[in-house]
Design a protein around this motif. Sequence first.
Motif, PDB file in Angstrom:
ATOM      1  N   PHE A 151     -12.609 -48.493  19.536  1.00 37.85           N
ATOM      2  CA  PHE A 151     -11.632 -47.791  18.704  1.00 37.85           C
ATOM      3  C   PHE A 151     -12.252 -47.190  17.444  1.00 37.85           C
ATOM      4  CE2 PHE A 151      -8.018 -47.839  15.578  1.00 37.85           C
ATOM      5  CZ  PHE A 151      -7.216 -46.905  16.232  1.00 37.85           C
ATOM      6  N   PHE A 152     -13.554 -47.340  17.236  1.00 38.31           N
ATOM      7  CA  PHE A 152     -14.150 -46.908  15.981  1.00 38.31           C
ATOM      8  C   PHE A 152     -13.927 -45.422  15.707  1.00 38.31           C
ATOM      9  CE2 PHE A 152     -17.676 -45.222  13.440  1.00 38.31           C
ATOM     10  CZ  PHE A 152     -17.572 -46.014  12.310  1.00 38.31           C
ATOM     11  N   TRP A 153     -14.308 -44.560  16.633  1.00 33.44           N
ATOM     12  CA  TRP A 153     -14.197 -43.120  16.392  1.00 33.44           C
ATOM     13  C   TRP A 153     -12.746 -42.655  16.340  1.00 33.44           C
ATOM     14  CZ3 TRP A 153     -18.403 -41.324  14.373  1.00 33.44           C
ATOM     15  CH2 TRP A 153     -19.626 -41.905  14.703  1.00 33.44           C
ATOM     16  N   PRO A 154     -11.860 -43.107  17.239  1.00 37.60           N
ATOM     17  CA  PRO A 154     -10.441 -42.754  17.078  1.00 37.60           C
ATOM     18  C   PRO A 154      -9.852 -43.261  15.766  1.00 37.60           C
ATOM     19  CG  PRO A 154     -10.850 -43.548  19.302  1.00 37.60           C
ATOM     20  CD  PRO A 154     -12.105 -43.812  18.519  1.00 37.60           C
ATOM     21  N   GLY A 155     -10.273 -44.457  15.326  1.00 33.54           N
ATOM     22  CA  GLY A 155      -9.755 -45.011  14.073  1.00 33.54           C
ATOM     23  C   GLY A 155     -10.118 -44.169  12.870  1.00 33.54           C
ATOM     24  N   LEU A 156     -11.341 -43.640  12.861  1.00 41.32           N
ATOM     25  CA  LEU A 156     -11.760 -42.765  11.762  1.00 41.32           C
ATOM     26  C   LEU A 156     -10.848 -41.554  11.659  1.00 41.32           C
ATOM     27  CD1 LEU A 156     -15.667 -42.652  12.076  1.00 41.32           C
ATOM     28  CD2 LEU A 156     -14.336 -43.878  10.353  1.00 41.32           C
ATOM     29  N   PHE A 157     -10.555 -40.946  12.810  1.00 42.99           N
ATOM     30  CA  PHE A 157      -9.738 -39.731  12.804  1.00 42.99           C
ATOM     31  C   PHE A 157      -8.265 -40.030  12.523  1.00 42.99           C
ATOM     32  CE2 PHE A 157      -6.981 -36.966  15.497  1.00 42.99           C
ATOM     33  CZ  PHE A 157      -6.990 -35.859  14.650  1.00 42.99           C
ATOM     34  N   GLN A 158      -7.715 -41.011  13.208  1.00 42.24           N
ATOM     35  CA  GLN A 158      -6.289 -41.304  13.069  1.00 42.24           C
ATOM     36  C   GLN A 158      -5.924 -41.758  11.661  1.00 42.24           C
ATOM     37  OE1 GLN A 158      -4.898 -43.906  16.263  1.00 42.24           O
ATOM     38  NE2 GLN A 158      -6.163 -42.795  17.743  1.00 42.24           N
ATOM     39  N   SER A 159      -6.866 -42.355  10.955  1.00 48.39           N
ATOM     40  CA  SER A 159      -6.615 -42.801   9.586  1.00 48.39           C
ATOM     41  C   SER A 159      -6.822 -41.696   8.563  1.00 48.39           C
ATOM     42  CB  SER A 159      -7.543 -43.965   9.234  1.00 48.39           C
ATOM     43  OG  SER A 159      -8.902 -43.533   9.229  1.00 48.39           O
TER      44      SER A 159
ATOM     45  N   ILE B  85     -11.899 -39.020   8.679  1.00 51.65           N
ATOM     46  CA  ILE B  85     -12.553 -37.763   9.056  1.00 51.65           C
ATOM     47  C   ILE B  85     -11.460 -36.806   9.528  1.00 51.65           C
ATOM     48  CG2 ILE B  85     -14.772 -38.813   9.603  1.00 51.65           C
ATOM     49  CD1 ILE B  85     -14.082 -38.650  12.560  1.00 51.65           C
ATOM     50  N   PRO B  86     -11.669 -35.490   9.373  1.00 49.01           N
ATOM     51  CA  PRO B  86     -10.579 -34.537   9.613  1.00 49.01           C
ATOM     52  C   PRO B  86     -10.380 -34.119  11.058  1.00 49.01           C
ATOM     53  CG  PRO B  86     -12.493 -33.392   8.758  1.00 49.01           C
ATOM     54  CD  PRO B  86     -12.833 -34.856   8.738  1.00 49.01           C
ATOM     55  N   GLU B  87     -11.255 -34.522  11.957  1.00 49.00           N
ATOM     56  CA  GLU B  87     -11.097 -34.145  13.354  1.00 49.00           C
ATOM     57  C   GLU B  87     -11.616 -35.251  14.253  1.00 49.00           C
ATOM     58  OE1 GLU B  87     -14.288 -31.221  14.827  1.00 49.00           O
ATOM     59  OE2 GLU B  87     -14.206 -30.797  12.655  1.00 49.00           O
ATOM     60  N   ALA B  88     -11.072 -35.304  15.451  1.00 48.16           N
ATOM     61  CA  ALA B  88     -11.516 -36.301  16.425  1.00 48.16           C
ATOM     62  C   ALA B  88     -12.871 -35.888  16.987  1.00 48.16           C
ATOM     63  CB  ALA B  88     -10.495 -36.426  17.547  1.00 48.16           C
ATOM     64  N   ILE B  89     -13.806 -36.828  17.006  1.00 46.85           N
ATOM     65  CA  ILE B  89     -15.122 -36.537  17.562  1.00 46.85           C
ATOM     66  C   ILE B  89     -15.522 -37.656  18.522  1.00 46.85           C
ATOM     67  CG2 ILE B  89     -15.885 -35.186  15.561  1.00 46.85           C
ATOM     68  CD1 ILE B  89     -17.578 -37.636  14.707  1.00 46.85           C
ATOM     69  N   PRO B  90     -16.318 -37.337  19.534  1.00 45.61           N
ATOM     70  CA  PRO B  90     -16.843 -38.363  20.437  1.00 45.61           C
ATOM     71  C   PRO B  90     -18.070 -39.015  19.816  1.00 45.61           C
ATOM     72  CG  PRO B  90     -17.629 -36.223  21.136  1.00 45.61           C
ATOM     73  CD  PRO B  90     -16.722 -35.973  19.951  1.00 45.61           C
ATOM     74  N   PRO B  91     -18.501 -40.143  20.358  1.00 43.91           N
ATOM     75  CA  PRO B  91     -19.710 -40.794  19.834  1.00 43.91           C
ATOM     76  C   PRO B  91     -20.932 -39.879  19.839  1.00 43.91           C
ATOM     77  CG  PRO B  91     -18.552 -42.257  21.348  1.00 43.91           C
ATOM     78  CD  PRO B  91     -17.874 -40.933  21.430  1.00 43.91           C
TER      79      PRO B  91
END
Length: 227
Positions: free
Chosen positions: A39-47, A50-56
Motif C-alpha cells: 500500500f506504500f505507493w497508493p498511500g502516498l497518492f491517496q493522502s 504526492i500529486p499523482e499515482a505512480i507505480p514502484p
Amino acid sequence: QLAPIPETLRPGLDVLFVGINPGVVSGVKQLHFGNPQNFFWPGLFQSGLIPEAIPPEDGHRLAAEWNMSIVNLVQRTTPSTSDLSRQEMRDAVPELCRKISANPPRVICFVGKGIYQVFVGSSNISLGLQDSVYDLGALLGGCHGPPLRQRGSIDQTSAAYLFVMPSTSGRTAAYQNPVKLQYFQQLKYVRVCATNATTIDDEHLDALSPQTQSKYFQNIKQEPKSC
C-alpha cells in the motif's frame, strides 16, 4: 544474494522513509516497495503526499520531484521479514544513524512499528508522531543507539521529527488500508509543518488519528489543515 536496492540520499529531504528490508519481488525488480500488493505507493497518492499515482517503477520521482526518499534498515533481500534475526536488525542501526546524520531530513518515517522498536531498543512505542526527535547535531562517535531528545519546540535545522506508521505490506492484516491511509494523512500534516517551520497542532493531529485499530474500521476522510 541480490544486490541492495539503490538509495537516493541528500541533506534537506522533507521525509526519509525507512523500510525494514526488501522482499523478494522488490529485490528482484530492484524497486522499493515493489510488490503490487503493498500500500506504500497508493498511500502516498491517496493522502496527498504526492500529486499523482505512480507505480514502484517510477519511484525515482519521489526524490527528484517531491523531495522524499527511501532507505532500508537491512539491505539483504529475504522472502519474509521473519527471516531477519533481531541481531541482524540491531547491527544495522548504526549505519542507518550514519546515513541520517550525514543527510539530515526534516521528518523520518518508519514504515512498520517493528523497525522503530529495533531502532530505539524498546517495544513500548506507539504509532504516529513520536515524543522524541532525532538530534541531527549530535556526534555519533561509537554510540550504537540513535541520538534522541524530547520533541517540545524544535529547531528544524538541528532535529528531525520521528513518525511511525504500520507496515504497508499486504501481509499486515492487523491494519487495513483505510487505517494505514490515515497515518499517511497524519504524516502529510507533519511534513507541511516541518517544511514551513511551524508548530504542530497536536489536537489536529489527534483528529486525523484512527479511532480504532480494528480491521473493520471505516475511514472518515479528513483533509489535513495547513500549518
